[in-house]
Design a protein around this motif. Structure first.
Motif, mmCIF file in Angstrom:
data_model
loop_
_atom_site.group_PDB
_atom_site.id
_atom_site.type_symbol
_atom_site.label_atom_id
_atom_site.label_comp_id
_atom_site.label_asym_id
_atom_site.label_seq_id
_atom_site.Cartn_x
_atom_site.Cartn_y
_atom_site.Cartn_z
ATOM 1 N N LYS A 102 -61.454 2.616 69.122
ATOM 2 C CA LYS A 102 -61.618 3.955 68.561
ATOM 3 C C LYS A 102 -60.265 4.477 68.051
ATOM 4 O O LYS A 102 -60.171 5.057 66.973
ATOM 5 C CB LYS A 102 -62.162 4.891 69.657
ATOM 6 C CG LYS A 102 -62.631 6.230 69.150
ATOM 7 C CD LYS A 102 -62.771 7.242 70.268
ATOM 8 C CE LYS A 102 -63.742 6.830 71.351
ATOM 9 N NZ LYS A 102 -63.791 7.815 72.459
ATOM 10 N N LEU A 115 -59.052 13.352 70.999
ATOM 11 C CA LEU A 115 -60.000 12.306 71.390
ATOM 12 C C LEU A 115 -59.312 10.959 71.622
ATOM 13 O O LEU A 115 -59.753 10.159 72.434
ATOM 14 C CB LEU A 115 -61.086 12.179 70.298
ATOM 15 C CG LEU A 115 -62.222 11.212 70.534
ATOM 16 C CD1 LEU A 115 -62.963 11.499 71.830
ATOM 17 C CD2 LEU A 115 -63.202 11.256 69.362
ATOM 18 N N LYS A 122 -53.155 14.544 76.964
ATOM 19 C CA LYS A 122 -54.504 14.933 76.556
ATOM 20 C C LYS A 122 -54.861 16.342 77.045
ATOM 21 O O LYS A 122 -55.474 17.109 76.309
ATOM 22 C CB LYS A 122 -55.537 13.916 77.056
ATOM 23 C CG LYS A 122 -56.968 14.403 76.860
ATOM 24 C CD LYS A 122 -57.958 13.351 76.524
ATOM 25 C CE LYS A 122 -59.309 14.004 76.279
ATOM 26 N NZ LYS A 122 -60.185 13.225 75.448
ATOM 27 N N ARG A 126 -56.398 19.226 74.748
ATOM 28 C CA ARG A 126 -57.778 19.665 75.011
ATOM 29 C C ARG A 126 -57.802 21.203 75.165
ATOM 30 O O ARG A 126 -58.658 21.869 74.600
ATOM 31 C CB ARG A 126 -58.298 18.973 76.284
ATOM 32 C CG ARG A 126 -59.628 19.458 76.791
ATOM 33 C CD ARG A 126 -60.785 18.833 76.062
ATOM 34 N NE ARG A 126 -62.004 19.586 76.277
ATOM 35 C CZ ARG A 126 -63.192 19.221 75.840
ATOM 36 N NH1 ARG A 126 -63.358 18.112 75.154
ATOM 37 N NH2 ARG A 126 -64.248 19.955 76.055
ATOM 38 N N ARG A 310 -65.184 4.103 75.909
ATOM 39 C CA ARG A 310 -64.141 4.431 76.874
ATOM 40 C C ARG A 310 -63.396 3.143 77.198
ATOM 41 O O ARG A 310 -63.946 2.049 77.038
ATOM 42 C CB ARG A 310 -64.759 4.961 78.191
ATOM 43 C CG ARG A 310 -65.575 6.247 78.042
ATOM 44 C CD ARG A 310 -64.665 7.445 77.869
ATOM 45 N NE ARG A 310 -65.390 8.700 77.728
ATOM 46 C CZ ARG A 310 -65.633 9.306 76.568
ATOM 47 N NH1 ARG A 310 -65.231 8.756 75.436
ATOM 48 N NH2 ARG A 310 -66.258 10.455 76.528
ATOM 49 N N CYS A 376 -67.935 17.478 73.409
ATOM 50 C CA CYS A 376 -67.496 18.041 72.132
ATOM 51 C C CYS A 376 -67.238 19.549 72.241
ATOM 52 O O CYS A 376 -68.167 20.312 72.498
ATOM 53 C CB CYS A 376 -68.569 17.783 71.087
ATOM 54 S SG CYS A 376 -68.168 18.517 69.505
ATOM 55 N N PRO A 377 -66.013 19.988 71.992
ATOM 56 C CA PRO A 377 -65.754 21.427 72.025
ATOM 57 C C PRO A 377 -66.147 22.123 70.724
ATOM 58 O O PRO A 377 -66.015 23.336 70.613
ATOM 59 C CB PRO A 377 -64.236 21.507 72.256
ATOM 60 C CG PRO A 377 -63.693 20.242 71.694
ATOM 61 C CD PRO A 377 -64.777 19.200 71.767
HETATM 62 C C1 HEM Z 1 -72.745 17.148 64.249
HETATM 63 C C2 HEM Z 1 -71.454 17.291 64.475
HETATM 64 C C3 HEM Z 1 -70.740 16.751 65.680
HETATM 65 C C4 HEM Z 1 -71.154 15.844 66.612
HETATM 66 C C5 HEM Z 1 -72.497 15.111 66.699
HETATM 67 C C6 HEM Z 1 -70.073 15.680 67.552
HETATM 68 C C7 HEM Z 1 -70.108 14.836 68.640
HETATM 69 C C8 HEM Z 1 -69.028 14.548 69.436
HETATM 70 C C9 HEM Z 1 -68.989 13.507 70.415
HETATM 71 C C10 HEM Z 1 -70.127 12.546 70.725
HETATM 72 C C11 HEM Z 1 -67.763 13.531 70.968
HETATM 73 C C12 HEM Z 1 -67.239 12.580 72.031
HETATM 74 C C13 HEM Z 1 -66.777 11.330 71.340
HETATM 75 C C14 HEM Z 1 -66.276 10.295 72.278
HETATM 76 O O1 HEM Z 1 -66.120 10.540 73.460
HETATM 77 O O2 HEM Z 1 -66.004 9.175 71.803
HETATM 78 C C15 HEM Z 1 -67.015 14.592 70.348
HETATM 79 C C16 HEM Z 1 -65.717 14.919 70.646
HETATM 80 C C17 HEM Z 1 -65.032 15.925 70.033
HETATM 81 N N1 HEM Z 1 -65.498 16.790 69.077
HETATM 82 FE FE1 HEM Z 1 -67.317 16.758 68.211
HETATM 83 N N2 HEM Z 1 -69.042 16.490 67.190
HETATM 84 C C18 HEM Z 1 -69.401 17.163 66.045
HETATM 85 C C19 HEM Z 1 -68.638 18.072 65.350
HETATM 86 C C20 HEM Z 1 -67.453 18.574 65.785
HETATM 87 C C21 HEM Z 1 -66.733 19.646 65.141
HETATM 88 C C22 HEM Z 1 -67.191 20.375 63.883
HETATM 89 C C23 HEM Z 1 -65.598 19.841 65.858
HETATM 90 C C24 HEM Z 1 -64.534 20.856 65.667
HETATM 91 C C25 HEM Z 1 -64.635 21.902 64.879
HETATM 92 C C26 HEM Z 1 -65.591 18.866 66.934
HETATM 93 C C27 HEM Z 1 -64.582 18.715 67.854
HETATM 94 C C28 HEM Z 1 -64.511 17.683 68.752
HETATM 95 C C29 HEM Z 1 -63.316 17.356 69.523
HETATM 96 C C30 HEM Z 1 -61.977 18.084 69.465
HETATM 97 C C31 HEM Z 1 -63.644 16.253 70.320
HETATM 98 C C32 HEM Z 1 -62.730 15.518 71.286
HETATM 99 C C33 HEM Z 1 -62.885 16.060 72.684
HETATM 100 C C34 HEM Z 1 -61.971 15.383 73.681
HETATM 101 O O3 HEM Z 1 -61.581 14.233 73.495
HETATM 102 O O4 HEM Z 1 -61.631 16.055 74.670
HETATM 103 N N3 HEM Z 1 -66.734 18.135 66.860
HETATM 104 N N4 HEM Z 1 -67.814 15.207 69.422
#
Ligand code: HEM
Length: 432
Positions: A102, A115, A122, A126, A310, A376-377
């Motif tokens: 990733k 991420l 991190k 976060r 992971r 996801c935040p």
């Molecule tokens: C349909 C839209 C979205 C989906 C389905 C989605 C889904 C996800 C998923 C599954 C993860 C975890 C990924 C992993 O662990 O490998 C994630 C992490 C994250 N997402 Fe989203 N996301 C979306 C949109 C967004 C948007 C628009 C933002 C910000 C404006 C966002 C911010 C983040 C961030 C910052 C993380 C990392 C969290 C971390 O590592 O602590 N996501 N998202």
């Protein structure tokens, strides 16, 4: 229920997993979808093949995880909801979200994004992401600006009698630029082009060289929106949120900009599902909570994040006395868990109610927005934007005119090609 410990896949199972499970998903593009490959894989319904391979492994070996070694890299493929929950919950302690593959894929355009940040850095990143995003979603001014952006950009779509992915996606790109960088970025197509060139490199992960000049241009363009006297959209939240030298706000924003591009896929598929269902469609027009549940269920049916990866950061212990060394990849395959017909009676049908009555929330193996410390935040920004957009579009009565099998009565396909969905407006506008 106690899940047995891991078993090791033999070479035949490893080859099957690679050829039937991984290759079609790789062809589709993990980071940026390739339309032609999407069309072919949807016609063949390749996610159904991949799920069958995992089903068969579970049938023969039981629900414990399966250790697979391919090209010298060992991965633990999760097959039980209990193990899925454990891995997601222990992210940050025994497992890191900064998995090697990733990181290789995403660092083409978002090095330093939370991420793919390993170790102690991190936590600070976060906190920054949560503070900036939560601060924006709690701000009535931001919510109003989002509503205006969505309503203005979909107006031309409502004026036409047909709807194609090309028009829908172009409007959505403008919405996302306005929400992430502010209204000043509305017509900045170059920033989207840069992002997508680098995402397409990301599809090849470590097999593609880094294009540093393009990335520098992407970052410089982003910085310009932060430097405006009155930044808009999420950029304003970034400027208002305390950051240290290590936070790298511009890199965090690249993830937001990239991740937002998944939303039009599930929104457009939601429209397809509703277009085939008059009653849910009428309810979705009147009930915003139900409409959000519809979007979540489209994400369950066709998760835009195909795998949650992971890496273990310590030796991990599993039932049966198994230990798995640190540095092992762990693979949570969303289409498998979210369509698991052995556990979910609604696996292959559209069932928004599961998001309203607590069934989906209680089950961590249903994780379109992930779960646990790395969940996801951005979920709230996404769902509120999607609800506003779909409420607006449902002012017309859309009919599906492309030959997709999205109606009730038959199990829904596991692979969907959103790019070829087409709609025609019914002869009356529902809300005038
Ligand atoms: C349909 C839209 C979205 C989906 C389905 C989605 C889904 C996800 C998923 C599954 C993860 C975890 C990924 C992993 O662990 O490998 C994630 C992490 C994250 N997402 Fe989203 N996301 C979306 C949109 C967004 C948007 C628009 C933002 C910000 C404006 C966002 C911010 C983040 C961030 C910052 C993380 C990392 C969290 C971390 O590592 O602590 N996501 N998202």
């Amino acid at each position: 229920m106690t899940v047995p410990g891991p078993t090791r896949a033999g070479w035949a199972d490893s080859v099957r997993l690679l050829v039937i499970g991984v290759l079609p998903a790789f062809a589709q593009g993990f980071v940026l979808r390739r339309p032609l490959a999407l069309r072919v894989t949807a016609a063949l319904d390749t996610h159904a093949w991949g799920c069958r391979v995992l089903d068969d492994l579970r049938e023969r070996h039981g629900p414990g995880p399966v250790l697979v070694t391919v090209f010298g890299r060992t991965g633990l493929v999760l097959l039980s909801a209990e193990d899925a929950r454990r891995v997601l919950a222990e992210t940050g302690t025994s497992f890191t979200s900064a998995n090697r593959e990733k990181t290789a894929a995403l660092s083409h355009f978002e090095p330093d994004a939370v991420l793919i940040t390993p170790g102690p850095l991190k936590a600070g990143r976060r906190r920054f992401n949560e503070a900036a995003l939560d601060g924006c979603t709690a701000d009535p001014g931001f919510r109003e600006a989002c509503r205006a952006a969505v309503e203005e950009e979909i107006r031309p779509l409502l004026a036409g009698d047909t709807l194609t992915w090309g028009r829908f996606h172009a409007a959505h790109q403008r919405i996302v630029r306005r929400i992430v960088f502010g209204d000043a970025a509305r017509d900045d197509e170059r920033i989207t082009e840069l992002r997508d060139m680098l995402r397409s490199d990301g599809n090849w992960a470590m097999l593609h060289r880094k294009r540093h000049r393009l990335r520098a241009e992407l970052f410089a363009r982003t910085q310009r929106y932060l430097d405006l006297p009155e930044p808009g959209g999420l950029a304003r939240g970034v400027c208002a949120t305390p950051a240290t030298a290590e936070t790298r706000p511009v890199a965090q924003m690249q993830h937001w900009f990239f991740a937002f591009d998944a939303a039009p896929i599930s929104d457009y598929l939601t429209l397809g599902l509703l277009a085939c269902r008059p009653e849910p469609s009428a309810r979705a027009r009147a009930d915003r909570a139900y409409l959000r549940a519809c979007v979540l269920d489209a994400q369950r049916l066709w998760p835009t994040t195909m795998v949650i990866l992971r890496d273990s950061t310590t030796e991990t212990h599993w039932p049966g006395g198994w230990t798995v060394p640190a540095g092992t990849a762990v693979i949570f395959c969303n289409p498998f868990f979210q369509r698991d017909a052995r556990r979910l009676p609604y696996a292959d049908r559209f069932e928004p109610e599961v998001w309203l009555d607590g069934r989906a929330e209680a089950d961590w193996s249903i994780a379109p927005f992930s779960r646990g410390p790395a969940r996801c935040p951005g979920k709230e920004v996404v769902l509120s934007t999607s609800a506003t957009l779909l409420t607006g579009l449902l002012a017309r009565d859309w009919r599906l005119t492309s030959p997709h099998r999205l109606g009730p009565g038959r199990p829904l396909p596991r692979t969907a090609d959103h790019t070829s969905l087409r709609f025609a407006a019914g002869d009356h506008a529902v809300h005038g």
